[in-house]
Design a protein around this motif. Sequence first.
Motif, mmCIF file in Angstrom:
data_model
loop_
_atom_site.group_PDB
_atom_site.id
_atom_site.type_symbol
_atom_site.label_atom_id
_atom_site.label_comp_id
_atom_site.label_asym_id
_atom_site.label_seq_id
_atom_site.Cartn_x
_atom_site.Cartn_y
_atom_site.Cartn_z
ATOM 1 N N UNK A 8 -44.460 -3.514 25.012
ATOM 2 C CA UNK A 8 -44.900 -3.392 23.727
ATOM 3 C C UNK A 8 -44.515 -3.759 22.386
ATOM 4 N N UNK A 9 -44.177 -5.118 22.778
ATOM 5 C CA UNK A 9 -43.604 -5.907 21.671
ATOM 6 C C UNK A 9 -42.238 -5.783 21.024
ATOM 7 N N UNK A 10 -41.501 -5.011 22.004
ATOM 8 C CA UNK A 10 -39.945 -5.004 21.718
ATOM 9 C C UNK A 10 -39.231 -6.279 21.639
ATOM 10 N N UNK A 11 -39.494 -7.210 22.791
ATOM 11 C CA UNK A 11 -38.976 -8.490 22.776
ATOM 12 C C UNK A 11 -37.407 -8.642 22.464
ATOM 13 N N UNK A 12 -36.604 -7.970 23.396
ATOM 14 C CA UNK A 12 -35.144 -7.478 22.984
ATOM 15 C C UNK A 12 -34.476 -8.790 23.070
ATOM 16 N N UNK A 13 -33.528 -8.920 22.182
ATOM 17 C CA UNK A 13 -32.378 -9.635 22.246
ATOM 18 C C UNK A 13 -31.026 -8.805 22.573
ATOM 19 N N UNK A 14 -30.209 -9.236 23.555
ATOM 20 C CA UNK A 14 -29.172 -8.337 23.835
ATOM 21 C C UNK A 14 -27.812 -9.208 23.830
ATOM 22 N N UNK A 15 -26.927 -9.019 22.998
ATOM 23 C CA UNK A 15 -25.675 -9.852 23.164
ATOM 24 C C UNK A 15 -24.463 -8.954 23.174
ATOM 25 N N UNK A 16 -23.247 -9.277 23.775
ATOM 26 C CA UNK A 16 -21.950 -8.814 23.948
ATOM 27 C C UNK A 16 -20.980 -9.567 23.567
ATOM 28 N N UNK A 17 -19.692 -9.145 23.316
ATOM 29 C CA UNK A 17 -18.599 -9.858 23.164
ATOM 30 C C UNK A 17 -17.420 -9.279 23.259
ATOM 31 N N UNK B 158 -36.763 2.695 18.358
ATOM 32 C CA UNK B 158 -36.449 1.241 18.062
ATOM 33 C C UNK B 158 -37.299 1.036 16.620
ATOM 34 N N UNK B 159 -36.814 0.393 15.596
ATOM 35 C CA UNK B 159 -37.085 -0.043 14.433
ATOM 36 C C UNK B 159 -37.504 -1.520 14.281
ATOM 37 N N UNK B 160 -38.407 -1.722 13.736
ATOM 38 C CA UNK B 160 -38.839 -3.415 13.504
ATOM 39 C C UNK B 160 -37.860 -4.146 12.919
ATOM 40 N N UNK B 161 -37.230 -5.261 13.759
ATOM 41 C CA UNK B 161 -36.354 -6.245 13.061
ATOM 42 C C UNK B 161 -34.991 -5.649 12.568
ATOM 43 N N UNK B 162 -34.649 -4.545 13.443
ATOM 44 C CA UNK B 162 -33.283 -3.788 13.314
ATOM 45 C C UNK B 162 -32.365 -4.008 14.382
ATOM 46 N N UNK B 163 -31.039 -3.751 14.329
ATOM 47 C CA UNK B 163 -29.978 -3.914 15.239
ATOM 48 C C UNK B 163 -29.580 -2.771 15.595
ATOM 49 N N UNK B 164 -29.054 -2.526 17.002
ATOM 50 C CA UNK B 164 -28.621 -1.087 17.585
ATOM 51 C C UNK B 164 -27.475 -1.411 18.452
ATOM 52 N N UNK C 176 -31.467 -6.171 19.339
ATOM 53 C CA UNK C 176 -32.422 -6.049 18.148
ATOM 54 C C UNK C 176 -33.788 -6.028 18.747
ATOM 55 N N UNK C 177 -34.572 -5.175 18.058
ATOM 56 C CA UNK C 177 -35.945 -5.184 18.242
ATOM 57 C C UNK C 177 -37.046 -5.626 17.525
#
Length: 208
Positions: free
Chosen positions: A199-208, A152-158, A138-139
């Motif tokens: 640039x404010x992306x502040x990523x959260x990356x998860x995996x399962x 990347x899109x604000x408050x969106x998941x990829x 998410x970004x």
Amino acid sequence: FYDNSRSEIWVTVDSYLPSTDGYYRALAGNSSWGLTGEKWVALLEKGYAQANETGAFYRQGESDNASKNGYKNIEGGWMDAMSHISGNATNTVSYYENYSNYIGVDDWSNANENLTSWNAFEAQAIDAIYSGKALWMTAETETLDSNGRQNFVDNHVFAVIDYDANTGLFTFVNPWGPSNSSDDYNHTFTSRWSELASNGINAIVSWA
């Protein structure tokens, strides 16, 4: 599906799907959004909404509505949906956010806005890709390519689908679907791990 304790939840759905004006699928759809062709994703989405009625899922940000049976109540959320679908635990690395104390969140590591600490997580994400894990990112802001189209899109998941060891680039996919010349976003694009904290992306990356 699986609840937060990894117990199985079984649901049965029929083949009817919501549509707009009786011609196009209203929610999850195939590349043409038509009512014919593949619809397993749409049926999976429908089943997830139905399973959510049991109240067994803790949906991040939707705790007050977790027992309701409706599409709106499966919108948004964090990495918990990956566990609900796969039955696997999630691993999460974050540049600055820390939700490790929330129900349904498994292993969470926070870089505390330190770029060196963030870059140390890159090897874990690469290993997850090579191990066939499903990756979610998410970004917190939008980024534009050289043509002014959104990556990347604000408050969106990829989805994070690939890593090129030769270039150091990760490949991201926007779940909005294939874009065309009239769209203002890119369906698929690449980025370096270090850029996910800039640039404010502040990523959260998860995996399962």
